[in-house]
Design an enzyme around this catalytic site. Structure first.
Site, PDB file in Angstrom:
ATOM      1  N   GLU B 272       0.823  -1.213   0.000  1.00  0.00           N
ATOM      2  CA  GLU B 272       0.000   0.000   0.000  1.00  0.00           C
ATOM      3  C   GLU B 272       0.857   1.263   0.000  1.00  0.00           C
ATOM      4  O   GLU B 272       0.575   2.220   0.707  1.00  0.00           O
ATOM      5  CB  GLU B 272      -0.956   0.001   1.206  1.00  0.00           C
ATOM      6  CG  GLU B 272      -1.931  -1.161   1.175  1.00  0.00           C
ATOM      7  CD  GLU B 272      -2.978  -1.137   2.293  1.00  0.00           C
ATOM      8  OE1 GLU B 272      -4.086  -1.595   2.049  1.00  0.00           O
ATOM      9  OE2 GLU B 272      -2.655  -0.665   3.401  1.00  0.00           O
ATOM     10  N   ASP B 351      -8.681  -8.667   4.234  1.00  0.00           N
ATOM     11  CA  ASP B 351      -8.336  -7.549   5.112  1.00  0.00           C
ATOM     12  C   ASP B 351      -9.342  -7.409   6.237  1.00  0.00           C
ATOM     13  O   ASP B 351     -10.189  -6.507   6.180  1.00  0.00           O
ATOM     14  CB  ASP B 351      -8.263  -6.253   4.289  1.00  0.00           C
ATOM     15  CG  ASP B 351      -7.724  -5.084   5.115  1.00  0.00           C
ATOM     16  OD1 ASP B 351      -7.058  -5.340   6.138  1.00  0.00           O
ATOM     17  OD2 ASP B 351      -7.966  -3.926   4.723  1.00  0.00           O
ATOM     18  N   GLU B 379     -12.378  -1.900  12.489  1.00  0.00           N
ATOM     19  CA  GLU B 379     -12.398  -1.163  11.224  1.00  0.00           C
ATOM     20  C   GLU B 379     -13.603  -1.540  10.354  1.00  0.00           C
ATOM     21  O   GLU B 379     -14.312  -0.670   9.866  1.00  0.00           O
ATOM     22  CB  GLU B 379     -11.093  -1.431  10.466  1.00  0.00           C
ATOM     23  CG  GLU B 379     -11.052  -0.760   9.103  1.00  0.00           C
ATOM     24  CD  GLU B 379      -9.717  -0.947   8.391  1.00  0.00           C
ATOM     25  OE1 GLU B 379      -8.806  -1.576   8.978  1.00  0.00           O
ATOM     26  OE2 GLU B 379      -9.584  -0.472   7.252  1.00  0.00           O
TER      27      GLU B 379
END
Lengths: 641, 641
Positions: B272, B351, B379
């Protein structure tokens, strides 16, 4: 951040050659006042020979009327109309420009550069204004210029007025040459710092006004309706409260003490979280009229935006239609606004989309002064990465309405080309020209701009720009349905991006069809907001123009358009041809390197690469989305991912 | 910003009553060193009477082994295992805790509060670490804590170390009581300021380490792989360059000069946008081993994250499967990592989704030390606005793997309840308990946490929390397909939000069906990354568990699940029942005000309002999306908008 030394600034439509016909000619400039002096300076800059009145001359410029009183009489004078016109005649080899006043003289001077024909020339609209959505402070989300794609602000830098305002003067000259006579210097979303421009920071406004004044451009300010509360002076901002009214009178009087030719206020009230009179159960007219009364003694105006809607809508509520909102809010107030109020209405009922029907508000308030609001900054139309010459769209609206003013959100910033994409200058130029004369052919205006700016590249620029708005429309949201952009920044495709959000922007695509039913018969009734014959025209699928079909109707993918193809095949066809057209544009441009300076060529070339990438992304996402949903294959068997 | 005075801090699972059984009892603490002194302080704090060894006592705590050498021998010592265990016996009214070392003594002490049974107690995993994604500087997009939902950082404030570290000490005590023995104090995305924690700002790291040391918790640091270049010292960060290797050796040695018991490095490399060895055409093993060599003399470890994939993927490229990436990158390197390297692997191949299959990397690297990485911070699981007790999910993974370490992204911040939602504390508590013993029943762990934290509310909290993860799953993305969250912030539904983005997270829903074909036979071949029997289990629609069906297969909406209903009906049913369950939870909680303090009740109550609003939004968007696409009505005729 510190201010960087400027790279070479592009001259835009005032290159050094613009007035070459004046060089070594004898010129008489007859009149007094600062604007007449500006014309004298222009003559000298062009190499002309100033000659005394009565002496033989090649060009005679005569300013009639006043020498520029800061308070033109009455509210319409305040719009800027008095003295803007001029006439041109030719006799015995002498060209004579006879103006109604100093501003007309300047207008006449700049008109000479584009070979203005003999005769009388008057602006159709007295107020021709560019609204800058510039932030003084860097905004954490919206940056230096809200919806700005041309770098930072020309006025503000890092929380303060720029030290060097020479670009503001150059900008004022460009605007004057295009026909603009007013500029709003801060964002309609007025944050904490910007609220103070009205009060303790008005010297900064004055410094900017001094630069614009030289070219007859008056400065307006976006104000915070809650300023009396926000600045801690009063417990209320109720427009019917005497303390509030006195506060605005004092603040306005102080502004005119500082800037005698200040133009007026622009207000976004009760909209997208901005404060307004609704907090106090007052109407928009109450709010606007209060400000109008404060401004009236100085002959200035308040522009009050009609962009009011529920931005906390629930997508599950099918009874609310954002398109209806401005009409619902404002039309009942027709006739109640003071003479020096201008209600400023976006050209369409939604929000600066690539294709919208005309806002019905513009057709429904005969007893109110209206401004039409355009967006030169390309928020939804490619963000100055895509070539999208917008005047063909604007022109259709401007020819259909009777308004007192044209306002456009500026697309200019501190970019060396002024507008990021060098070709986006044409949109800025055209704002002034169409405000002066809305009947102008938009392609002729483009031709003027090319003549002044890139005269060598006339053919290639017409090929790239004439149909660029239609091309952009082809590869983006189809048939007037709008949006389908990425939420927040509004660049690139996201078909469902706004479909379930509170913003009220839907397409209602399902496996069978798409579009928003806004009919009287079965939909939200929005078509009833139009006068006849438009109301019936839009109400019926049979008469609704293809390009607005999905704005007004929910139809099956198999619905056959007037063009003879189905909706789904139209989607595929336009997206393939739209992206292919961009590839052609890029190919055409790449063969034209010798017609541009290396800097211009490099900038446009890089942006065309991005435009092609983005157009292909739009093509593929839209086609895949609708193929997945409809299951109907492309009749021409092109690749859908 | 200035630091605000703290509101009352919730005691979490160490209320003043936790050690009430010790009050007025005679306690022998036998041993030397700082951690043994900490136990003595704990005894005094609990009201116990310290008694000399040999004297009659109710409780005897004996520390064996070393007194806490800062450099435990060898890499596994460095994981923190040496001396962590203890045994408990009872004889003639005296409880004896006999530890292998000072850290074991502290573990034994805290175990007493939860009525640990007699016998031998050893941690299953030597390294039990919480990774904080805390930023030193406020990040313009990610804020103070990346993916943090509990306020600001406990360590950093406004670009600097907090002046008052007393909450860090309290936090260390809570962690020690739960079984945690290490903490990483900065975000794996290492920005400019944070890069310097390794060098000129390591005194700040030392100040934090001093607080944690008191409770046997060692500090780790996320490092920037390009630090030698970034800090301007070298032209390269090539891990095979001798200058680079020397740079890291020196930097590491200086870190250990400052913090003798420093724990090690955590690295997100080539992921990333973070730098890594690929820039220099080196492998992850080259990078990790270089750092391992710098750390080896001090008995410390480097954790190297396996979260590596192409985040610039093109949705039109159907040949790339993000789920495959970690295995493709890392499994070929098995056996090439040094002994003090730990490859840290997210529990699933994507993820931190609500439901994923186990990462095949965790089953495929027998010659490599592995850590499994969990995410206590919610998240994708409700962002500590939703009640979502995660250990039932974690437990299934932990029981299936053999790893050396458990790492969890912390959900704690400077919120007065530590974790925003008071009930999210249970996830934090369970990290330590499951790292100590992965075979623990997650509901039993929850019961422990309730006993310590909200003992009055046992019934209602079990009703709210036991099945809260399954409830969250019901109203969000169905059948393992994942994502469908708003891009960027990842809260709330947006079915197509990631469908056409570069992140490689798709569902491929069309009018006929949905799911990602990851089979060997016709899909991306991801199932081949699993050993048997899992590989065949997932490969076949007939044997693939329902809850993972859409992760592995693209199926028609009419496909019948093992549960007996079709996919589309399952979507409708789970979304209606999931949202209804939240309404029940809220109703149940509202009847329980007397079981909580007003502050706790008010916080949970407000968050349940939001959870219900959000669950209904999920229900309606998901149901509408799939009804629009499939055209298949709900068999039970419930309302779909």
């Amino acid at each position: 951040m510190t201010e960087q030394p400027s790279p070479e600034i592009h001259p835009a439509w005032l290159p050094s050659t613009a007035f070459r016909a004046i060089a070594s000619r004898r010129v008489v400039v007859d009149g007094d006042g600062p604007l007449v002096d500006t014309v004298r300076d222009e003559v000298i800059r062009a190499g002309g020979i100033l000659t005394a009145p009565g002496e033989p001359a090649d060009l005679v410029l005569v300013s009639g009327g006043s020498s520029g009183s800061p308070h033109p009489s009455g509210p319409f004078g305040s719009f800027g109309s008095s003295g803007d016109g001029f006439s041109v005649s030719r006799r015995d080899g002498t060209t004579v420009v006879r103006a109604d006043g100093p501003s007309g003289l300047l207008n006449g001077w700049f008109a000479l550069a584009r070979d203005v024909p003999p005769g009388r020339h008057d602006p159709a609209l007295p107020l021709r204004v560019l609204d800058h959505w510039d932030n003084v402070d860097l905004h954490p989300v919206m940056g230096r210029v809200e919806r700005g794609y041309a770098g930072g602000s020309l006025f503000w830098h890092d929380g303060a007025l720029r030290e060097d305002l020479s670009r503001v003067r150059d900008y004022a000259r460009l605007l004057a040459a295009s026909g603009i006579n007013a500029v709003t210097i801060n964002n309609v979303n007025v944050h904490a710092t910007e609220t103070r421009l009205l009060t303790d920071r008005r010297d900064e406004v004055a410094a900017i006004a001094a630069e614009f004044r030289r070219y007859g451009v008056r400065v307006h300010l976006s104000i915070n309706f809650a300023a009396p509360v926000f600045l801690g002076d009063l417990p209320t901002a109720d427009p019917l409260d005497d303390r509030v009214r006195a506060w605005w009178s004092r603040a306005t009087a102080r502004m005119f003490d500082t800037i005698p030719d200040f133009g007026g206020y622009l207000v976004k009230a009760d909209s997208e979280g901005q404060p307004g009179p609704h907090t106090y159960h007052r109407t928009h007219a109450d709010g606007a009229n209060m400000l109008a009364e404060a401004l009236a003694p100085f002959g200035a105006v308040v522009r009050w935006r009609a962009f009011v809607y529920d931005h906390r809508q629930d997508w599950r509520d099918r009874g609310t239609d954002r398109a209806r909102a401005a009409h619902d809010h404002f039309v009942p107030l027709d006739g109640t606004f003071h003479d020096n109020v201008i209600v400023q209405v976006k050209y369409g009922p939604m929000d600066f989309q690539t294709r919208e029907p005309i806002s019905p508000v513009l057709l429904a308030m005969p007893r109110t002064n209206l401004a039409v609001e355009l967006q030169a900054t390309q928020e939804y139309t490619g963000q100055q990465k895509h070539i999208c010459y917008l005047p063909p769209m604007w022109s259709a609206v401007l020819r259909s309405v009777r308004v007192r003013a044209l306002a456009a959100v500026s697309n200019a910033g501190d970019d060396p080309f002024w507008t990021g994409h060098p070709l986006a200058q044409a949109n800025l130029y055209a704002v002034g020209r169409l405000a002066w004369d809305p009947t102008l052919d938009p392609i002729a205006v483009l031709d003027e701009w090319i003549t002044w700016t890139f005269p060598e590249a006339r053919d290639v620029l017409h090929e790239l720009m004439d149909d660029s708005w239609q091309t952009y429309e082809r590869y983006t949201a189809p048939l007037g349905v709008g949006f389908m952009v990425r939420p927040g920044h509004h660049y690139g495709p996201d078909v469902d991006g706004y479909e379930y959000t509170p913003w009220g922007t839907y397409h209602f695509a399902d496996r069978d069809g798409i579009g928003v039913d806004r009919t009287r018969a079965t939909g939200t009734g929005f078509t009833a907001q139009y006068p006849q014959p438009l109301s019936d025209l839009y109400e019926s699928r049979d008469t609704c123009p293809d390009e607005l079909l999905l704005f007004f109707h929910h139809v099956p993918y198999t619905h056959v358009l007037h063009s003879g193809v189905t909706v789904i095949q139209h989607i595929y066809d336009t997206h393939f041809t739209g992206a292919a057209r961009v590839a052609e544009m890029r190919h055409r441009f790449q063969k034209s390197a010798d017609l541009f300076t290396p800097a211009v060529y490099a900038r446009i070339s890089a942006l065309l690469d991005e435009q092609l990438r983005s157009a292909e992304e739009w093509r593929d996402q839209i086609n895949t989305y609708f193929f997945r949903k409809s299951g109907i294959p492309d009749a021409r068997h092109r690749r859908i991912h």
